[in-house]
Design a protein around this motif. Structure first.
Motif, PDB file in Angstrom:
ATOM      1  N   ILE A  15      39.202  39.973  50.066  1.00 59.23           N
ATOM      2  CA  ILE A  15      40.059  41.040  49.538  1.00 59.23           C
ATOM      3  C   ILE A  15      40.131  40.966  48.017  1.00 59.23           C
ATOM      4  O   ILE A  15      40.022  41.983  47.313  1.00 59.23           O
ATOM      5  N   LEU A  16      40.288  39.740  47.501  1.00 62.90           N
ATOM      6  CA  LEU A  16      40.391  39.557  46.053  1.00 62.90           C
ATOM      7  C   LEU A  16      39.115  40.015  45.345  1.00 62.90           C
ATOM      8  O   LEU A  16      39.166  40.782  44.375  1.00 62.90           O
ATOM      9  N   TRP A  17      37.966  39.564  45.849  1.00 55.99           N
ATOM     10  CA  TRP A  17      36.692  39.938  45.230  1.00 55.99           C
ATOM     11  C   TRP A  17      36.417  41.429  45.378  1.00 55.99           C
ATOM     12  O   TRP A  17      35.843  42.058  44.471  1.00 55.99           O
ATOM     13  N   ARG A  57      41.401  32.595  57.255  1.00 58.49           N
ATOM     14  CA  ARG A  57      42.394  33.359  56.509  1.00 58.49           C
ATOM     15  C   ARG A  57      42.130  33.254  55.016  1.00 58.49           C
ATOM     16  O   ARG A  57      42.259  34.230  54.278  1.00 58.49           O
ATOM     17  N   LEU A  58      41.737  32.057  54.556  1.00 57.75           N
ATOM     18  CA  LEU A  58      41.415  31.860  53.146  1.00 57.75           C
ATOM     19  C   LEU A  58      40.209  32.702  52.744  1.00 57.75           C
ATOM     20  O   LEU A  58      40.194  33.328  51.688  1.00 57.75           O
ATOM     21  N   ASN A  59      39.196  32.720  53.592  1.00 56.92           N
ATOM     22  CA  ASN A  59      38.016  33.532  53.305  1.00 56.92           C
ATOM     23  C   ASN A  59      38.355  35.010  53.268  1.00 56.92           C
ATOM     24  O   ASN A  59      37.798  35.761  52.464  1.00 56.92           O
ATOM     25  N   PHE A  60      39.242  35.433  54.155  1.00 58.42           N
ATOM     26  CA  PHE A  60      39.654  36.842  54.164  1.00 58.42           C
ATOM     27  C   PHE A  60      40.365  37.204  52.868  1.00 58.42           C
ATOM     28  O   PHE A  60      40.117  38.272  52.286  1.00 58.42           O
ATOM     29  N   HIS A  61      41.244  36.318  52.388  1.00 57.39           N
ATOM     30  CA  HIS A  61      41.957  36.563  51.131  1.00 57.39           C
ATOM     31  C   HIS A  61      40.976  36.619  49.965  1.00 57.39           C
ATOM     32  O   HIS A  61      41.127  37.449  49.049  1.00 57.39           O
ATOM     33  N   ARG A  62      39.986  35.743  49.980  1.00 57.45           N
ATOM     34  CA  ARG A  62      38.971  35.774  48.928  1.00 57.45           C
ATOM     35  C   ARG A  62      38.169  37.068  48.976  1.00 57.45           C
ATOM     36  O   ARG A  62      37.825  37.638  47.936  1.00 57.45           O
TER      37      ARG A  62
END
Length: 284
Positions: A10-12, A3-8
């Motif tokens: 999306i952010l990038w 989930r953290l990687n997915f948020h990153r």
């Protein structure tokens, strides 16, 4: 973790999208300025120049027509340099003195005076055109570099005062009092104590004023004369000068020449600008 990687991701993705949104026009300008007339006719905006050339840059600088004259942007560029350097230094110096007085040497009515000065930060530029023209006429400096410089100095004082005053409020009053006990006066304290501590806000103000004055068009077109027009006016004249074939590569090169000084300042000193803001330029 996923989930953290997915948020990153999306952010990038959003950051890269916004970066592309702002950088694509710059890419189009740069690539177009390096193309010749044949490439402009046969290619498209996003295509890379097949045989890069600086001919458009040389023409924009030294021989492009800006109305009836065909001397390029060179005279306008040096007019802007002659205007910007003293205007930035004077407005910054006066703003630092004002901020020093209004924060550390308060007098009766100083807060009211500061409140009135803030009107200058939010006042539309068009409001001062007529009265400023009359003042420049009375002083005998209308339609000259010096008159235009005076306009920018006066227009910049409210902003520079605001920056320095809000920054100096964060300096300990004990520094001033200790210096006074040692016999230091107004100017000695300002020169030996306050100014050495002012580097962050000084960088912010210099960049802010340089950008505003260099990119100004309204004051430049209203208050300048035939031989004192800044580069923004020259760029406008170049882009609006009609010719048999529109030379978009020359227009793009001219726009980049006009933008290079501010781009250079932000690339070199941009991080100091952000540090200066966070150090107190917008507090208080």
């Amino acid at each position: 973790m996923n989930r953290l990687n997915f948020h990153r991701f999306i952010l990038w993705s959003m950051l890269l999208l916004f970066a592309a949104w702002f950088l694509v026009p710059l890419y189009v300008m740069l690539s177009t300025s390096l193309k010749d007339a044949e490439q402009l006719r046969t290619g498209n905006l996003l295509s890379l120049p097949t045989a890069p050339t600086l001919d458009a840059w040389f023409k924009a600088w030294g021989s492009a027509c800006t109305g009836v004259q065909c001397e390029g942007l060179k005279p306008f560029f040096w007019n802007s340099v002659l205007l910007v350097v003293p205007a930035v230094l004077l407005s910054t110096l006066l703003g630092s003195l004002n901020g020093y007085v209004l924060s550390k040497w308060k007098f009766r009515g100083s807060e009211t005076l500061f409140a009135f000065m803030l009107f200058g930060v939010f006042m539309p530029m068009q409001v001062v055109l007529l009265p400023m023209s009359q003042v420049l006429g009375w002083l005998g400096v209308s339609s000259s570099i010096w008159g235009l410089m005076l306009v920018h100095v006066v227009a910049g004082i409210p902003s520079t005062t605001l920056f320095f005053r809000n920054y100096y409020i964060g300096l300990p009053d004990e520094l001033i009092k200790a210096a006074q006990l040692d016999g230091a006066g107004f100017w000695l304290i300002f020169r030996r104590i306050v100014m050495p501590l002012s580097l962050p806000i000084l960088v912010v103000t210099l960049i802010w004023q340089f950008t505003n004055i260099w990119n100004d068009f309204l004051y430049g077109v209203v208050f300048s004369g035939a031989d004192s027009k800044p580069i923004t006016v020259g760029l406008n004249n170049l882009a609006n000068t009609s010719s048999a074939v529109k030379e978009y590569n020359v227009d793009m090169a001219a726009a980049l020449i006009a933008a290079l000084p501010t781009l250079f300042v932000y690339v070199v000193a941009g991080k100091y600008f952000v540090r200066g803001l966070t150090a107190g330029a917008v507090k208080g």
